[in-house]
Design a protein around this motif. Structure first.
Motif, short mmCIF file in Angstrom:
data_model
loop_
_atom_site.label_atom_id
_atom_site.label_comp_id
_atom_site.label_asym_id
_atom_site.label_seq_id
_atom_site.Cartn_x
_atom_site.Cartn_y
_atom_site.Cartn_z
N ARG A 123 0.84 -1.21 0.00
CA ARG A 123 0.00 0.00 0.00
C ARG A 123 0.87 1.26 0.00
N GLU A 127 1.00 4.00 -3.05
CA GLU A 127 0.79 5.43 -2.81
C GLU A 127 1.96 6.25 -3.35
N ASP A 131 1.63 9.19 -6.21
CA ASP A 131 1.97 10.57 -5.89
C ASP A 131 3.23 11.07 -6.58
#
Length: 693
Positions: A123, A127, A131
């Motif tokens: 996870r 992310e 980003d």
């Protein structure tokens, strides 16, 4: 002897040098993270070799040239042998990589694949991709309407094989290909948040993250395969200096062409999908020189990776804190010291700050009228460049000979040249057809109604960064003959003056080789007359045929010859009747051996010189190079001590055999590691030739 047996081929000798670098990565006695650094250097060296030397051979093949060189190799035969040997080296390199990674894992740092991550770590990495990585990526489809994109040399790419997930059944049977560049602007290794209570540091390669998330770039398609690849192109510049009205603009144009140079090598990830491989080979017009890599492509990332690891200082060499030259510590200023005596400095053990202070002091001194300097490779945020600009802005005559053609530093040198011009410096781009490789600074100062010249001559570039990594020597002096020659040299480089009678210097391309031949001939005469006759020369490379033949002649006359040649050596030592009096060693260690020093016995009155030049054809005939005598007897002895230290190394020295192979000297006595023993600056500066005993 046949010609081919008298000499070692330059390119094959270079491969042997890179093999010695690889051996340092394999050396279990070295700190682990230092071994990673050597493994990175192997890749960097090989990249440049392919993009310049192998590219040059392929140019010859395309032109139909297939004559043998002086070592007996044709371009075709040499290319085949090079590719065979480099393939073997790459396999050994990746075997070493896997061994080093296993050792690093035991120390608490590990490079993992996506499958090794926990759900929480997945996870976090997803992310990070969303980003940081995803906004930078650009998928490039390859089909009828979108031609094959330009692939930049030595950049990392992913070849993605796709199949439509829905729609026409005929389409779903077809395979499509796309290319995604792995952005070099982002870190190649990503620190993964650790598992709960985990002590080890975990890292993931950027390309592995992109592979796992690649589906986000191609909605409506199923990913069949994703594999990394990399192309190496011809990166040598082809300049037409005679027809260039503005050399700076001509080089900028050639730099853009470098991106489109013809492919020399294709590296692909092991197991690459057949459709992707066929497409790449067809579009790049490359069939034979494909390297299938079992591991991450482009191991140059290991240098930054090893340097970024925190809390692992025990796996590195203890840092060396360069000392400020003792002679200059006795005075607040440098120039008054030089009025009393010459000073020799040895980097990286002695600080490059002495060179910076020499220029800065001259820039601030109201009695200094002119500063002249050559710049070949300059570091980022160079103190020297800022000092020169300041001197020009204060009204001093500042002349800088900037070598724009310093390979792979062209863009940086263009930026420095423009900055200096804006500050009011006279910037000269050297002589047409020649690279300016000499390392010299001249300061002209008004003193007691006359002018006095202060000079710095070095064996290495005016670069603060490499001065911490390379071993080099520099001479500070105000000897009148050296000062007069320095003025004459700058006049020759910036104007039309061609001095015919140098007082101290020997200058390439016209005068350096004859001077070296003259020195060798004198030693031959001494040997024939029964006087002491010896030559000790330290350099990076020896490949000029006529220079090798002259050394063979000296050996046959009875001259004892010791050569300390770090890299390429085309001379074959220890051959009966040819070179039995020649010994060649190579030292590969923590610092890159870069100094060029020559000592000759002079029949009992030793002469010592420092130089910017290796004994290669390009240095002796196609560059502005400098050979400078060391007049001060104590400084001559320091350099002789330093050469003796190298010659007695029995830890990192390897001796060249008549076969062309290198073998470690071996411990026949107490271990002596010249780079580590040289760290005791007062020792080699004050102790007279103790090693000769």
């Amino acid at each position: 002897m046949t010609v081919s047996k008298k000499y070692i081929n330059r390119d094959l000798s270079w491969i042997e040098f890179n093999r010695r670098v690889l051996e340092e990565a394999e050396d279990v006695s070295a700190p682990l993270l230092e071994r990673f650094q050597f493994l990175s250097i192997v890749s960097s060296n090989l990249d440049e070799f392919m993009s310049v030397r192998v590219a040059g051979l392929k140019d010859q093949l395309k032109a139909g040239f297939n004559k043998s060189d002086f070592t007996g190799y044709t371009p075709h035969g040499l290319t085949k042998r090079i590719m065979k040997r480099t393939s073997q080296m790459v396999r050994q390199q990746y075997k070493t990589y896997r061994e080093l990674m296993r050792s690093l894992a035991k120390e608490g740092a590990v490079l993992v694949s996506w499958e090794d991550l926990s759900a929480e770590q997945e996870r976090a990495m997803t992310e990070y991709f969303q980003d940081i990585v995803y906004p930078v990526l650009t998928p490039m489809a390859v089909d009828v309407s979108r031609p094959f994109p330009l692939l930049h040399s030595k950049e990392l790419y992913l070849a993605v094989v796709l199949r439509p997930s829905l729609g026409d059944e005929k389409l779903t049977d077809q395979e499509f290909c796309a290319i995604v560049q792995v952005p070099s602007i982002l870190p190649r290794t990503i620190r993964v948040p650790g598992r709960k209570n985990a002590r080890r540091q975990t890292y993931l390669l950027l390309e592995d993250l992109i592979k796992e998330q690649i589906g986000q770039l191609f909605s409506g398609y199923v990913t069949e395969a994703v594999h990394a690849f990399r192309v190496t192109r011809n990166s040598d510049l082809a300049l037409n200096e005679e027809g260039a009205e503005d050399l700076l603009q001509e080089i900028e144009k050639e730099l853009r062409r470098r991106r489109r140079g013809f492919p020399v090598r294709l590296e692909i990830e092991k197991g690459m999908h057949g459709h992707a491989r066929e497409l790449l080979c067809d579009e790049l017009d490359i069939a034979e020189d494909v390297f299938e890599i079992d591991g991450p492509l482009d191991l140059t990332f290991l240098s930054k990776f090893a340097g970024s690891l925190q809390n692992f200082d025990h796996l590195r060499y203890a840092p060396i804190d360069p000392v400020y030259p003792l002679e200059f510590e006795e005075s607040d200023d440098i120039l008054p010291v030089l009025r009393e005596r010459d000073v020799l400095v040895y980097h990286p053990y002695e600080s490059f700050e002495a060179v910076n202070d020499f220029i800065c002091e001259a820039a601030d001194d109201p009695e200094v009228l002119a500063i002249k300097m050559t710049l070949y490779r300059v570091s980022v945020n160079s103190v020297l460049v800022q000092a020169l600009a300041k001197a020009a802005e204060s009204g001093k005559q500042v002349t800088v000979v900037v070598e724009l053609k310093a390979r792979f530093d062209e863009e940086r040198n263009i930026a420095w040249a423009r900055q200096l011009e804006k500050a009011g410096c006279h910037v000269v781009y050297g002589l047409v057809g020649l690279k300016t490789h000499a390392k010299i600074t001249l300061v002209v100062r008004r003193e007691a109604g006359s002018l006095k010249r202060y000079v710095h001559v070095g064996t290495g570039n005016y670069n603060e960064n490499t001065a911490r990594l390379y071993t080099d020597v520099g001479l500070f002096t105000c000897h009148p003959d050296i000062g007069a020659d320095a003025s004459a040299l700058f006049n020759e480089m910036t104007g039309y003056s061609t001095p015919h009678d140098w007082r101290a210097f020997a200058v390439a391309p016209a005068g350096l080789k004859p001077k070296l031949f003259d020195l060798i001939d004198r030693e031959i005469a001494h040997a024939k007359a029964g006087r002491p006759a010896r030559i000790v020369a330290k350099m990076n490379s020896l490949s000029n045929q006529s220079m090798i033949d002259k050394l063979y002649e000296a050996s046959q006359a009875g001259v004892a010859i010791d050569l300390i040649v770090r890299g390429v050596c085309c001379l074959r030592p220890g051959v009966e009747g040819l070179s039995e009096n020649v010994r060649v060693i190579s030292i590969v260690d923590r610092f890159l051996e870069h100094a060029r020093i020559l000592a000759v016995s002079g029949g009992g009155e030793e002469e010592v010189y420092i130089s910017s030049a290796d004994w290669m054809t390009r240095n002796l005939s196609r560059r502005v190079e400098l050979l400078c005598p060391v007049y001060d007897p104590s400084l001559r002895q320091m350099l002789i001590n330093l050469l003796n230290l190298n010659l007695h190394d029995n830890v990192k020295a390897r001796e060249l055999q008549p076969s062309g192979n290198y073998v470690r000297v071996g411990l026949k006595e107490d271990p002596l590691r010249s780079q580590f023993d040289a760290a005791d600056i007062p020792l080699w500066k004050t102790v007279a030739a103790a090693l000769e005993e």
